[in-house]
Design a protein around this motif. Structure first.
Motif, PDB file in Angstrom:
ATOM      1  N   ALA A  10     -67.183  17.569 -13.676  1.00  8.14           N
ATOM      2  CA  ALA A  10     -65.993  16.705 -13.680  1.00  8.14           C
ATOM      3  C   ALA A  10     -65.505  16.441 -12.255  1.00  8.14           C
ATOM      4  N   ILE A  11     -65.487  17.475 -11.436  1.00  6.70           N
ATOM      5  CA  ILE A  11     -65.077  17.314 -10.033  1.00  6.70           C
ATOM      6  C   ILE A  11     -66.070  16.434  -9.287  1.00  6.70           C
ATOM      7  N   CYS A  12     -67.339  16.695  -9.491  1.00  9.51           N
ATOM      8  CA  CYS A  12     -68.382  15.915  -8.827  1.00  9.51           C
ATOM      9  C   CYS A  12     -68.280  14.438  -9.226  1.00  9.51           C
ATOM     10  N   ARG A  13     -68.064  14.180 -10.499  1.00 12.40           N
ATOM     11  CA  ARG A  13     -67.932  12.797 -10.977  1.00 12.40           C
ATOM     12  C   ARG A  13     -66.740  12.111 -10.303  1.00 12.40           C
ATOM     13  N   ALA A  14     -65.609  12.799 -10.222  1.00 15.67           N
ATOM     14  CA  ALA A  14     -64.423  12.223  -9.573  1.00 15.67           C
ATOM     15  C   ALA A  14     -64.687  11.925  -8.098  1.00 15.67           C
ATOM     16  N   GLY A 130     -60.370  29.678 -10.193  1.00 22.28           N
ATOM     17  CA  GLY A 130     -60.789  30.857 -10.927  1.00 22.28           C
ATOM     18  C   GLY A 130     -59.804  31.197 -12.023  1.00 22.28           C
ATOM     19  N   ASP A 131     -60.209  32.107 -12.896  1.00 19.49           N
ATOM     20  CA  ASP A 131     -59.344  32.466 -14.015  1.00 19.49           C
ATOM     21  C   ASP A 131     -59.201  33.969 -14.238  1.00 19.49           C
ATOM     22  N   GLY A 132     -59.943  34.773 -13.504  1.00 21.77           N
ATOM     23  CA  GLY A 132     -59.900  36.202 -13.800  1.00 21.77           C
ATOM     24  C   GLY A 132     -59.714  37.109 -12.608  1.00 21.77           C
ATOM     25  N   GLY A 133     -59.810  36.575 -11.419  1.00 24.05           N
ATOM     26  CA  GLY A 133     -59.618  37.386 -10.228  1.00 24.05           C
ATOM     27  C   GLY A 133     -60.888  37.833  -9.544  1.00 24.05           C
ATOM     28  N   ASN A 134     -62.024  37.733 -10.224  1.00 22.47           N
ATOM     29  CA  ASN A 134     -63.291  38.162  -9.635  1.00 22.47           C
ATOM     30  C   ASN A 134     -64.050  36.998  -9.008  1.00 22.47           C
ATOM     31  N   VAL A 166     -55.407  28.714  -9.849  1.00 21.29           N
ATOM     32  CA  VAL A 166     -55.652  29.705 -10.879  1.00 21.29           C
ATOM     33  C   VAL A 166     -55.391  29.028 -12.217  1.00 21.29           C
ATOM     34  N   ALA A 167     -56.355  29.119 -13.107  1.00 25.43           N
ATOM     35  CA  ALA A 167     -56.261  28.473 -14.412  1.00 25.43           C
ATOM     36  C   ALA A 167     -56.541  29.494 -15.510  1.00 25.43           C
ATOM     37  N   SER A 168     -56.096  29.209 -16.709  1.00 26.23           N
ATOM     38  CA  SER A 168     -56.399  30.131 -17.806  1.00 26.23           C
ATOM     39  C   SER A 168     -57.875  30.047 -18.179  1.00 26.23           C
ATOM     40  N   VAL A 169     -58.514  28.913 -17.904  1.00 25.19           N
ATOM     41  CA  VAL A 169     -59.951  28.714 -18.068  1.00 25.19           C
ATOM     42  C   VAL A 169     -60.405  27.906 -16.848  1.00 25.19           C
ATOM     43  N   ASN A 171     -62.920  25.977 -16.201  1.00 26.66           N
ATOM     44  CA  ASN A 171     -63.277  24.583 -16.471  1.00 26.66           C
ATOM     45  C   ASN A 171     -62.037  23.702 -16.546  1.00 26.66           C
ATOM     46  N   TRP A 172     -60.980  24.204 -17.164  1.00 27.00           N
ATOM     47  CA  TRP A 172     -59.747  23.411 -17.256  1.00 27.00           C
ATOM     48  C   TRP A 172     -59.193  23.138 -15.863  1.00 27.00           C
ATOM     49  N   GLY A 173     -59.305  24.120 -14.979  1.00 26.28           N
ATOM     50  CA  GLY A 173     -58.898  23.912 -13.594  1.00 26.28           C
ATOM     51  C   GLY A 173     -59.735  22.839 -12.925  1.00 26.28           C
ATOM     52  N   GLY A 174     -61.025  22.807 -13.232  1.00 25.62           N
ATOM     53  CA  GLY A 174     -61.895  21.760 -12.706  1.00 25.62           C
ATOM     54  C   GLY A 174     -61.510  20.390 -13.210  1.00 25.62           C
TER      55      GLY A 174
END
Length: 176
Positions: A10-14, A130-134, A166-169, A171-174
């Motif tokens: 999605a980012i690449c397409r944009a 990211g969504d988890g910190g790692n 930081v996103a809950s998922v 991909n959603w952040g992307g």
């Protein structure tokens, strides 16, 4: 894992729709998935608007791989990591459950966010999702990771990004 490829595309397409050139950097084992997603969603690769650069895991890393990664850094103006595992303070990359993702899985791509690479190639800005910190770049949220993520002390990324989402998922952040 499944969280990352579609947000990356999605980012690449944009970016390519705005005339930018995008290089998707991944580990060899993910290349086929990302290439299939990209070919289904982006302009034809022959347009030159995007390409995929794939790297081997750390145990197979060579001087030629290091030189290729350095060339990418030298030519970049912005590097964004989405759901890309990163080394923690102890040098290991971990899953959210605390399992080590060893040198047979992870390529040392987090060098792109490290001080040595950034000092050598100061031409680019970094962003991370990211969504988890790692994930790569998440060290900027370390206090929140330690306070809210089980095993946060163990898994927290040691790499910083100039900009962090930081996103809950991831991909959603992307998509955002």
């Amino acid at each position: 894992e499944t969280d990352g490829p579609s947000g990356t595309i999605a980012i690449c397409r944009a970016l390519t729709k705005r005339g930018a050139h995008a290089v998707i950097v991944t580990v060899d084992c993910n290349e086929g998935v990302l290439e299939a997603c990209a070919k289904a969603s982006l302009n034809d690769v022959s347009s030159g608007a995007w390409r995929i650069e794939s790297f081997p895991p750390k145990f197979m890393w060579t001087e030629a791989d290091q030189e290729r990664l350095s060339r990418l850094a030298a030519g970049a103006d912005h590097i964004l990591a989405l759901e890309r595992a990163s080394a923690s303070l102890d040098g290991n990359a971990y899953t959210m459950s605390g399992k080590i993702m060893g040198p047979k899985l992870i390529a040392p791509l987090d060098q792109l966010f490290g001080n040595n690479m950034r000092k050598t190639y100061p031409n680019y800005v970094t962003s991370a999702i990211g969504d988890g910190g790692n994930e790569m770049g998440m060290a900027g949220a370390r206090d929140e990771i330690l306070a809210n993520i089980p095993k946060g002390e163990l898994i927290a990324s040691a790499s910083f990004a100039d900009h962090l989402l930081v996103a809950s998922v991831s991909n959603w952040g992307g998509y955002a």
